[in-house]
Design an enzyme around this catalytic site. Structure first.
Site, mmCIF file in Angstrom:
data_model
loop_
_atom_site.group_PDB
_atom_site.id
_atom_site.type_symbol
_atom_site.label_atom_id
_atom_site.label_comp_id
_atom_site.label_asym_id
_atom_site.label_seq_id
_atom_site.Cartn_x
_atom_site.Cartn_y
_atom_site.Cartn_z
ATOM 1 C CG HIS A 158 -1.937 -1.065 1.244
ATOM 2 N ND1 HIS A 158 -2.796 -1.285 0.193
ATOM 3 C CD2 HIS A 158 -2.231 -2.008 2.178
ATOM 4 C CE1 HIS A 158 -3.587 -2.315 0.490
ATOM 5 N NE2 HIS A 158 -3.255 -2.786 1.674
ATOM 6 C CG ASP A 193 -2.654 -8.545 1.068
ATOM 7 O OD1 ASP A 193 -1.914 -8.958 1.978
ATOM 8 O OD2 ASP A 193 -3.625 -7.771 1.261
ATOM 9 C CG HIS A 195 -6.463 -5.289 2.007
ATOM 10 N ND1 HIS A 195 -5.945 -6.232 2.880
ATOM 11 C CD2 HIS A 195 -7.558 -4.769 2.598
ATOM 12 C CE1 HIS A 195 -6.704 -6.261 3.975
ATOM 13 N NE2 HIS A 195 -7.690 -5.399 3.822
ATOM 14 C CG ASP A 282 -4.763 -10.078 3.994
ATOM 15 O OD1 ASP A 282 -4.308 -10.741 3.036
ATOM 16 O OD2 ASP A 282 -4.607 -8.838 4.081
HETATM 17 ZN ZN LIG Z 1 -4.020 -7.215 3.051
#
Ligand SMILES: [Zn+2]
Length: 342
Positions: A158, A193, A195, A282
């Site tokens: 990120h 991931d 996200h 995750d």
């Molecule tokens: Zn994540």
């Protein structure tokens, strides 16, 4: 196969973060790494040492002012006479050039993208060694290694060129990819991931030498919220070198695997010289961040799919917050990823 880890990554210990309208207890905590280390301990692989490549490969990706902020913000914050919190945080966001960056609070308003990346006393130390861990694996691929796994913390996908967010500070995948470009013409980053790695996307959005393919939960009302849709495909020379595969929330393991297959098809078409895999645990069914339902066995299957690319690959372990399952899930991944021992 090598597994890279540096112990100073343990020092970063966030106290709180602000997300979805409230202050929360950190999920990105040192205990995660202890679980990963246990998985390595019971595997056939030892830990390989991390080298120090200095700051240049970091500033080849990140803005120098931002890197300086990460390094110095905590001390400047502590020196303020006001009643400040223990960690550098901001409730003011002015990322554009109208912010003259006078004072650490103005810099925090510029360089922090959201409330989930506080800077504590040891954050820079851990962030720095997390990036060096990634660089050591990249150097390994440059030197002819075929496979490696990096235990990195904090994670990176990120982190943008000049902003921290989503528990991330330096973009380890991008730093590795850029380092790999010193020898290899084409680098593919595949991100599985939960996200979307909007930092990686943004850094390489106008480039055709680093392909980014991401499988993730739909960003509608889910972090990173403002990026990760299918129609974000790159720009200029980079058009069609960015591929997003957002999954509806509540997707099954099969939907996840089908999307991984689609992402791998794009990667195969690109014919990369090397691959960087951003691995998030995750996506595991019971993870507090999960919007899909991958099983422990699913990580073995995922790893075998990545291995089937048959291209030198480094894996960056990033997300994954259900601490009690991280050992099993990394173990499952290693079983699918490692080439049979000679
Ligand atoms: Zn994540």
């Amino acid at each position: 196969m090598k597994i890279y880890y540096h112990p100073l990554q343990m020092l970063h210990k966030p106290l709180s973060y602000f997300s979805r309208g409230k202050m929360r207890q950190p999920q990105e905590k040192p205990e995660r790494m202890e679980a990963f280390l246990q998985a390595v301990e019971k595997s056939a692989y030892g830990l390989s040492e991390v080298s120090d490549f200095g700051i240049t490969p970091i500033t080849n990706v990140h803005d120098l002012g931002y890197v300086h902020f990460l390094k110095t913000a905590y001390q400047e914050w502590q020196d303020l006479p006001e009643d400040m919190g223990e960690e550098v945080q901001t409730s003011v966001y002015v990322p554009d050039d109208s912010n003259p960056l006078i004072g650490v609070m103005a810099k925090a308003a510029r360089y922090l993208a959201d409330g989930s990346s506080p800077i504590g006393e040891h954050t820079w130390t851990s962030v720095y060694w997390s990036a060096q861990t990634s660089l050591t694996a990249a150097q390994g691929l440059l030197d002819g290694e075929q496979q490696s796994i990096c235990l990195t913390r904090p994670a990176g996908h990120h982190a943008r060129k000049d902003r921290a967010g989503g528990f991330c500070y330096l973009n380890n995948a991008a730093i590795a990819a850029e380092h790999l470009r010193s020898k290899y013409a084409k680098v593919a980053i595949i991100d599985t991931d939960m996200h979307h790695g909007q930092g990686i996307q943004e850094i390489f959005y106008e480039r055709d030498d680093v392909l980014y393919a991401s499988v993730h939960g739909s960003p509608v009302n889910f972090y990173p919220v403002v990026a990760g849709h299918e129609n974000e495909r790159g720009r200029g020379r980079g058009f069609m070198y960015n591929h997003n595969f957002p999954m509806p929330h509540g997707s099954s393991e099969q939907v996840f695997m089908d999307n991984v297959d689609k992402a791998l098809e794009v990667v195969r078409t690109f014919e990369p010289d090397v691959v960087v895999h951003v691995l998030g645990f995750d996506v595991y069914v019971d993870d507090p961040q999960a919007k899909c339902a991958v099983s422990t066995q699913g990580f073995t299957e995922l790893a075998a799919k990545i291995r089937s690319l048959n291209v030198p690959t480094m894996v960056l372990v990033e997300g994954g917050y259900l601490v009690e399952k991280l050992e099993d899930n990394l173990d499952a991944f290693i079983q699918g990823f490692a080439q049979p021992q000679a």
